[in-house]
Design an enzyme around this catalytic site. Structure first.
Site, short mmCIF file in Angstrom:
data_model
loop_
_atom_site.label_atom_id
_atom_site.label_comp_id
_atom_site.label_asym_id
_atom_site.label_seq_id
_atom_site.Cartn_x
_atom_site.Cartn_y
_atom_site.Cartn_z
N SER A 11 -5.56 5.24 -0.99
CA SER A 11 -5.37 3.99 -1.22
C SER A 11 -6.73 3.37 -1.98
O SER A 11 -7.78 3.56 -1.32
CB SER A 11 -5.34 3.35 0.42
N SER A 12 -6.26 2.74 -2.78
CA SER A 12 -7.38 1.72 -3.50
C SER A 12 -7.85 0.71 -2.20
O SER A 12 -7.07 0.04 -2.17
CB SER A 12 -6.80 1.24 -4.85
N SER A 15 0.95 -1.16 -0.21
CA SER A 15 -0.09 -0.10 -0.10
C SER A 15 1.13 1.29 -0.06
O SER A 15 1.78 1.35 0.83
CB SER A 15 -0.95 -0.09 1.37
N GLY A 16 0.44 2.24 -0.80
CA GLY A 16 1.28 3.49 -1.01
C GLY A 16 2.52 3.54 -1.83
O GLY A 16 3.28 4.22 -2.03
N ASN A 24 -1.51 5.52 3.49
CA ASN A 24 -1.54 5.97 2.04
C ASN A 24 -2.85 6.99 1.91
O ASN A 24 -3.91 6.44 2.48
CB ASN A 24 -1.77 4.87 1.03
N GLY A 33 -3.02 -2.56 -2.08
CA GLY A 33 -1.78 -3.05 -1.68
C GLY A 33 -1.72 -4.14 -0.44
O GLY A 33 -2.63 -3.91 0.23
N GLU A 69 -1.27 -4.85 3.04
CA GLU A 69 -1.21 -4.02 4.16
C GLU A 69 -1.91 -4.81 5.50
O GLU A 69 -2.54 -5.70 5.22
CB GLU A 69 -2.26 -2.61 4.18
N THR A 103 -1.56 2.74 -8.32
CA THR A 103 -2.86 3.66 -8.97
C THR A 103 -2.08 4.62 -9.73
O THR A 103 -2.66 4.70 -11.02
CB THR A 103 -3.89 4.00 -7.88
#
Length: 450
Positions: free
Chosen positions: A174-175, A121-122, A171, A403, A405, A126
């Site tokens: 974050s998606s 994540s981060g 993030n 991501g 996480e 994306t």
């Protein structure tokens, strides 16, 4: 061993001959790293390049990216032209090189391609997918119709991010869903359509957020950016603290996020992808209904059964959702059991009613997100009367999943995504090693790793 080292050095120099001195910092392809079995050497090479703002490094056909968390000014149109039609190793590693190589492979071989994007994540997944779409939008053949398709492909991103992304501890954007997008190209190589598959939306975030995190962006964007008339129609106040589903993470306001400006971007994007004013109004009505559901308080009556106060609240929910108020109230505090063909209605206690309320909110938001994706797909659908029904455009697929996480409290969706990320990493390694081994075998080179 010395001859092998000299041969590797010559290969590296030949590959990097056209690069500037800055681009040649470290090794631009880990395949050419002398200590290829050393993790320390791998990390040190990344560190060397990162210090020079070189965030991209290859492992064969795999691109490793390190998020700089700042604008490096390496994504201009001039940079796009630099990578257009150029051999993979003639210029320094870049997301545009991957984009161009996939495009040229599709064109020359007539086969569909796929770009997999994975990481923590981060890490910038994306953003990477958006850079790929922007590259195709600028460098592919153009026409009036193609321009319209490009706009819709690009403008689908801010809409999906508003409804599917959220601030997490690591993030700010974050998606919280997985996305696989097909970009469809005609015989000239022009983008003519697209299709999006979504999966594993983190619906649990609608009703609960860990400390320091937020709900999905769209809730805050509507409250901050919506005009007074819109908020009045939706029965909303311009204060996120007024809604139980937005205060669980104690992080409604974030200095790095401008919800008001983001709402303007999302509203413009909705009109580009063929959302009418009535479509937008209906969409926001459902979003507002989720917030109102979260404010319903479940209380116990004399018998310990759940009851819900607030007739005005139910009238508002009835209007926003288009369902009769009494029916909604009955569904929230009773459950229906079917046994041997007979229906029994049983009252719920306070805890069960609160669970039913949250389950309804999650279900409403999840179905709304699916409807939104289907609506975007209708806008992106390849429909051109100049082609026969049997004509099938070539495709480049982009996989962008949220991501890896680990939270204090992990959702089922996050567990599935973490597992998926691990499997993707195994796939990367397998494909990279397999392609290298096949190349060695074709050249009759014996491979031995001590």
């Amino acid at each position: 061993m010395e001859a092998q080292a000299q041969g590797g050095e010559r290969a590296r120099l030949a590959m990097e001959g056209a690069l500037t001195a800055r681009d040649r910092v470290g090794v631009q392809d880990f395949v050419l790293l002398e200590s290829f079995t050393s993790e320390a050497s791998f990390i040190e090479n990344l560190r060397k390049r990162f210090r020079e703002s070189l965030i991209y490094t290859y492992i064969g056909s795999v691109l490793v990216s390190v998020n700089p968390y700042r604008d490096l000014e390496i994504y201009s149109r001039q940079h796009m032209e630099r990578y257009r039609g150029i051999n993979f190793y003639e210029v320094s590693p870049h997301i545009y090189a991957i984009s161009d190589n996939s495009y040229r492979s599709m064109r020359s071989e007539g086969k569909d391609q796929c770009i997999l994007i994975s990481g923590e994540s981060g890490a910038g997944k994306t953003e990477a997918s958006k850079k790929i779409l922007q590259y195709y939008a600028v460098t592919c053949p153009s026409s009036t119709r193609v321009e319209s398709v490009r706009d819709r492909l690009l403008q689908s991103n801010p809409v999906l991010e508003a409804f599917g992304n959220a601030k997490t501890l690591r993030n700010d954007n974050s998606s919280r869903f997985g996305k696989y997008m097909d970009v469809q190209f005609d015989f000239r190589g022009a983008p003519v359509g697209g299709h999006i598959l979504n999966y594993l939306l983190e619906k649990s975030r609608v009703v609960h957020q860990n400390h320091g995190e937020r709900n999905f962006h769209i809730f805050y964007q509507v409250l901050e950016g919506g005009d007074n008339e819109l908020l009045q129609r939706l029965g909303l106040e311009r204060n996120a603290q007024s809604y139980q589903y937005l205060v669980k993470g104690h992080c409604a306001k974030v200095s790095s996020i401008n919800d008001k400006n983001e709402w303007k971007t999302v509203h413009r994007a909705l009109s580009v992808i063929d959302f009418s004013s009535s479509d937008i109004e209906e969409l926001l009505s459902v979003v507002a209904s989720v917030l109102h559901l979260g404010n319903l308080q479940c209380l116990a009556d004399e018998d310990g059964n759940a009851t819900v106060n607030g007739e005005n609240q139910f009238r508002l929910l009835s209007r926003l959702l288009g369902v009769p108020g009494p029916t909604l109230k009955e569904a929230l505090i009773h459950r229906k059991i079917t046994a041997k063909g007979e229906e029994l209605i049983s009252p719920l206690n306070v805890e069960q009613a609160a669970y039913a309320r949250d389950a309804l909110a999650k279900a409403i938001y999840g179905r709304t997100f699916s409807w939104l994706v289907n609506k975007i797909n209708e806008s992106l659908h390849h429909k051109d009367s100049t082609y026969s029904e049997n004509y099938r455009p070539n495709i480049i697929g982009l996989l962008d999943i949220y991501g890896f996480e680990v939270f204090q409290n992990n959702s089922f969706e996050q567990f599935c995504i973490n597992y998926c990320n691990e499997k993707l990493q195994q796939l990367f390694i397998e494909l990279t090693l397999k392609s290298e081994q096949e190349e060695y075998e074709s050249e009759g080179i014996a491979v031995r790793v001590d």
